[in-house]
Write a protein that holds these residues in place. Structure first.
Motif, PDB file in Angstrom:
ATOM      1  N   MET A  64      45.919  36.407  52.628  1.00 50.50           N
ATOM      2  CA  MET A  64      46.073  37.790  53.073  1.00 50.50           C
ATOM      3  C   MET A  64      45.164  38.690  52.259  1.00 50.50           C
ATOM      4  O   MET A  64      44.946  38.459  51.074  1.00 50.50           O
ATOM      5  N   ALA A  65      44.622  39.671  52.905  1.00 55.69           N
ATOM      6  CA  ALA A  65      43.712  40.603  52.249  1.00 55.69           C
ATOM      7  C   ALA A  65      44.361  41.256  51.030  1.00 55.69           C
ATOM      8  O   ALA A  65      45.570  41.478  50.990  1.00 55.69           O
ATOM      9  N   ILE A  66      43.544  41.518  50.022  1.00 58.36           N
ATOM     10  CA  ILE A  66      44.010  42.217  48.829  1.00 58.36           C
ATOM     11  C   ILE A  66      43.243  43.517  48.696  1.00 58.36           C
ATOM     12  O   ILE A  66      42.227  43.728  49.361  1.00 58.36           O
ATOM     13  N   ALA A  67      43.715  44.412  47.832  1.00 54.60           N
ATOM     14  CA  ALA A  67      43.077  45.710  47.654  1.00 54.60           C
ATOM     15  C   ALA A  67      41.613  45.545  47.289  1.00 54.60           C
ATOM     16  O   ALA A  67      41.248  44.706  46.455  1.00 54.60           O
ATOM     17  N   ALA A  68      40.751  46.365  47.908  1.00 53.91           N
ATOM     18  CA  ALA A  68      39.313  46.252  47.672  1.00 53.91           C
ATOM     19  C   ALA A  68      38.960  46.452  46.210  1.00 53.91           C
ATOM     20  O   ALA A  68      38.110  45.749  45.658  1.00 53.91           O
ATOM     21  N   SER A  69      39.612  47.417  45.552  1.00 54.54           N
ATOM     22  CA  SER A  69      39.296  47.686  44.147  1.00 54.54           C
ATOM     23  C   SER A  69      39.650  46.493  43.269  1.00 54.54           C
ATOM     24  O   SER A  69      38.916  46.152  42.329  1.00 54.54           O
ATOM     25  N   THR A  70      40.770  45.833  43.584  1.00 51.36           N
ATOM     26  CA  THR A  70      41.178  44.641  42.827  1.00 51.36           C
ATOM     27  C   THR A  70      40.170  43.515  43.016  1.00 51.36           C
ATOM     28  O   THR A  70      39.758  42.854  42.058  1.00 51.36           O
ATOM     29  N   ALA A  71      39.762  43.306  44.262  1.00 57.10           N
ATOM     30  CA  ALA A  71      38.811  42.239  44.556  1.00 57.10           C
ATOM     31  C   ALA A  71      37.461  42.505  43.903  1.00 57.10           C
ATOM     32  O   ALA A  71      36.810  41.588  43.389  1.00 57.10           O
ATOM     33  N   ALA A  72      37.018  43.771  43.911  1.00 59.87           N
ATOM     34  CA  ALA A  72      35.730  44.110  43.283  1.00 59.87           C
ATOM     35  C   ALA A  72      35.787  43.857  41.781  1.00 59.87           C
ATOM     36  O   ALA A  72      34.842  43.325  41.191  1.00 59.87           O
ATOM     37  N   SER A  73      36.908  44.222  41.154  1.00 59.64           N
ATOM     38  CA  SER A  73      37.059  43.992  39.712  1.00 59.64           C
ATOM     39  C   SER A  73      37.033  42.503  39.396  1.00 59.64           C
ATOM     40  O   SER A  73      36.424  42.068  38.410  1.00 59.64           O
ATOM     41  N   ARG A  74      37.701  41.715  40.241  1.00 58.30           N
ATOM     42  CA  ARG A  74      37.701  40.268  40.041  1.00 58.30           C
ATOM     43  C   ARG A  74      36.292  39.690  40.165  1.00 58.30           C
ATOM     44  O   ARG A  74      35.891  38.809  39.395  1.00 58.30           O
ATOM     45  N   ALA A  75      35.544  40.187  41.132  1.00 62.14           N
ATOM     46  CA  ALA A  75      34.189  39.685  41.346  1.00 62.14           C
ATOM     47  C   ALA A  75      33.297  39.984  40.151  1.00 62.14           C
ATOM     48  O   ALA A  75      32.549  39.116  39.682  1.00 62.14           O
ATOM     49  N   LEU A  76      33.377  41.201  39.638  1.00 59.46           N
ATOM     50  CA  LEU A  76      32.543  41.555  38.490  1.00 59.46           C
ATOM     51  C   LEU A  76      32.931  40.760  37.252  1.00 59.46           C
ATOM     52  O   LEU A  76      32.072  40.337  36.479  1.00 59.46           O
ATOM     53  N   ALA A  77      34.229  40.543  37.063  1.00 62.02           N
ATOM     54  CA  ALA A  77      34.683  39.751  35.908  1.00 62.02           C
ATOM     55  C   ALA A  77      34.196  38.311  36.039  1.00 62.02           C
ATOM     56  O   ALA A  77      33.747  37.697  35.055  1.00 62.02           O
ATOM     57  N   ARG A  78      34.276  37.786  37.243  1.00 58.15           N
ATOM     58  CA  ARG A  78      33.816  36.415  37.483  1.00 58.15           C
ATOM     59  C   ARG A  78      32.306  36.318  37.265  1.00 58.15           C
ATOM     60  O   ARG A  78      31.812  35.389  36.617  1.00 58.15           O
ATOM     61  N   GLY A  79      31.570  37.275  37.802  1.00 57.10           N
ATOM     62  CA  GLY A  79      30.124  37.264  37.622  1.00 57.10           C
ATOM     63  C   GLY A  79      29.735  37.377  36.162  1.00 57.10           C
ATOM     64  O   GLY A  79      28.838  36.664  35.681  1.00 57.10           O
ATOM     65  N   LYS A  80      30.416  38.255  35.427  1.00 62.73           N
ATOM     66  CA  LYS A  80      30.114  38.451  34.016  1.00 62.73           C
ATOM     67  C   LYS A  80      30.373  37.191  33.207  1.00 62.73           C
ATOM     68  O   LYS A  80      29.718  36.945  32.187  1.00 62.73           O
ATOM     69  N   SER A  81      31.337  36.382  33.650  1.00 57.97           N
ATOM     70  CA  SER A  81      31.666  35.155  32.905  1.00 57.97           C
ATOM     71  C   SER A  81      30.492  34.174  32.873  1.00 57.97           C
ATOM     72  O   SER A  81      30.479  33.253  32.056  1.00 57.97           O
ATOM     73  N   PHE A  82      29.496  34.381  33.745  1.00 58.16           N
ATOM     74  CA  PHE A  82      28.340  33.483  33.792  1.00 58.16           C
ATOM     75  C   PHE A  82      27.114  34.054  33.079  1.00 58.16           C
ATOM     76  O   PHE A  82      26.030  33.476  33.172  1.00 58.16           O
TER      77      PHE A  82
ATOM     78  N   PRO B 298      30.373  45.358  50.315  1.00 53.19           N
ATOM     79  CA  PRO B 298      31.096  44.284  51.008  1.00 53.19           C
ATOM     80  C   PRO B 298      32.476  44.733  51.477  1.00 53.19           C
ATOM     81  O   PRO B 298      33.022  45.732  50.988  1.00 53.19           O
ATOM     82  N   PHE B 299      33.055  43.980  52.400  1.00 46.09           N
ATOM     83  CA  PHE B 299      34.452  44.185  52.793  1.00 46.09           C
ATOM     84  C   PHE B 299      35.308  43.475  51.736  1.00 46.09           C
ATOM     85  O   PHE B 299      35.781  42.352  51.936  1.00 46.09           O
ATOM     86  N   TYR B 300      35.479  44.128  50.601  1.00 46.94           N
ATOM     87  CA  TYR B 300      36.155  43.486  49.472  1.00 46.94           C
ATOM     88  C   TYR B 300      37.604  43.145  49.784  1.00 46.94           C
ATOM     89  O   TYR B 300      38.337  43.925  50.388  1.00 46.94           O
ATOM     90  N   GLY B 301      38.009  41.948  49.347  1.00 46.62           N
ATOM     91  CA  GLY B 301      39.393  41.515  49.482  1.00 46.62           C
ATOM     92  C   GLY B 301      39.714  40.890  50.821  1.00 46.62           C
ATOM     93  O   GLY B 301      40.877  40.579  51.096  1.00 46.62           O
ATOM     94  N   VAL B 302      38.701  40.680  51.667  1.00 44.00           N
ATOM     95  CA  VAL B 302      38.905  40.117  52.999  1.00 44.00           C
ATOM     96  C   VAL B 302      38.415  38.668  52.995  1.00 44.00           C
ATOM     97  O   VAL B 302      37.251  38.401  52.691  1.00 44.00           O
ATOM     98  N   THR B 303      39.282  37.738  53.333  1.00 44.90           N
ATOM     99  CA  THR B 303      38.914  36.322  53.375  1.00 44.90           C
ATOM    100  C   THR B 303      38.453  35.937  54.779  1.00 44.90           C
ATOM    101  O   THR B 303      38.646  36.691  55.747  1.00 44.90           O
TER     102      THR B 303
END
Length: 343
Positions: free
Chosen positions: A1-19, A154-159
């Motif tokens: 199920m879709a999650i809040a766009a702001s939450t998904a964007a934060s997750r993406a940046l954290a994941r990207g930064k980990s690399f 992007p359409f953040y939080g949309v699978t």
């Protein structure tokens, strides 16, 4: 199920930064873990890096699958996702002096007129380096001020499952990729449900589809196949939620250490909350499993070996590829008792 766009964007940046600091190997080969995950290795990988990060963090349906900066921008224009004022998580489309698109990365931050990007296949410089071979943070302020940058949101939080559900409800071919027809169809559904018609299949819209009603009490078509998982060999958010439900766990679509422990108890293997061993193709076939619980080493996973044995998947080698993911998806779809919590 879709999650809040702001939450998904934060997750993406954290994941990207980990690399940060990750480099292609060997140098100047364009060979990376991201290319392997994408399914096309040895090519320029800045857009591939973006796609992989979004896949890993709950936005698998939020952009098209492409390795082309130009294609990404053209898609964004057709679905109304180009923006002029950047915010963290947007995508930077960088052009050379002749106007050709040459690089894509995330907006890492925008504050006080300073624009920082986070991207793959770059070098951490302020110039238009588009083939730097590493994951880095880049100062893009000067290039932006010189008119060399456009932005995509992007359409953040949309699978992909969210997109298919919305497309089926709108009577559109369920491709899992948002296009102009999908946006138009979602707007009609939103209007019928008394919701803001922005074409974004976010949490409120997806909840309305799941319930069959919207915020205004209007009836919304509920896809008859919404309970079935796509047997596509990618054990993502929807599949993880189904597994968590069978194990009696909170259904958040992310398989963390607590989920792995419950799964191990169910399969009768050693309980440590870790997917042990060199798990082949795990990042592609099981993106819902958190990287932090994957312990790299020799041999296959005892847990996945047990699942293969229980589902008659051969060979029983403990490697978690698409064949095992498909078998699990089929079992969940066809056998109500599969992975059911043991008393």
């Amino acid at each position: 199920m879709a999650i809040a766009a702001s939450t998904a964007a934060s997750r993406a940046l954290a994941r990207g930064k980990s690399f940060l600091g990750y480099r292609e190997t060997p140098a100047r080969s364009n060979r990376t873990r991201f290319g392997k995950q994408y399914g096309w290795d040895g090519v320029a990988w800045c857009v591939i890096f973006v796609w992989c990060i979004l896949q890993d963090t709950g936005t698998s349906g939020g952009v098209i699958k492409t390795a082309s900066t130009g294609a990404m921008e053209r898609w964004a224009k057709t679905v109304g996702r180009t923006v002029t004022t950047p915010r963290a998580g947007d995508l930077i489309i960088l052009r050379n002096s002749k106007g050709a698109t040459i690089h894509t990365e995330f907006v890492y931050s925008y504050s006080g007129g300073r624009l920082l990007g986070l991207g793959g296949n770059t070098s951490g410089g302020a110039g238009s380096v588009a083939d730097g071979g590493t994951v880095a943070i880049n100062d893009r302020t000067s290039l932006w001020k010189r008119g060399r940058i456009r932005f995509v949101r992007p359409f953040y939080g949309v699978t992909t499952d969210d997109v298919r559900t919305a497309q089926k409800a709108a009577g559109i071919t369920a491709t899992g990729t948002i296009d102009a027809a999908t946006v138009a169809g979602v707007k009609l559904l939103q209007t019928a449900a008394g919701l803001t018609a922005d074409g974004f299949p976010g949490p409120t819209t997806m909840s309305a589809l799941a319930l069959g009603t919207g915020g205004g009490g209007a009836s919304v078509a509920k896809p008859v196949t919404s309970s079935k998982l796509a047997v596509d060999g990618v054990f993502g958010v929807a599949s993880a939620k189904a597994l968590e439900g069978r194990l009696g766990l909170k259904q958040d679509g992310v398989l963390d250490a607590a989920d792995i422990k419950a799964w191990q108890r169910h399969e009768g293997t050693f309980v440590d909350g870790v997917i042990d061993g060199q798990v082949k193709a795990i990042d592609t076939a099981f993106p819902a499993i958190k990287d932090s619980v994957i312990k790299r080493g020799g041999g296959g996973s005892n847990l996945l070996r047990a699942v293969q044995r229980n589902l008659s998947v051969k060979p029983v080698d403990g490697y978690g590829g698409a064949d095992l993911a498909k078998a699990m998806q089929r079992a969940i779809n066809t056998n109500p008792g599969a992975f059911k919590k043991r008393g």
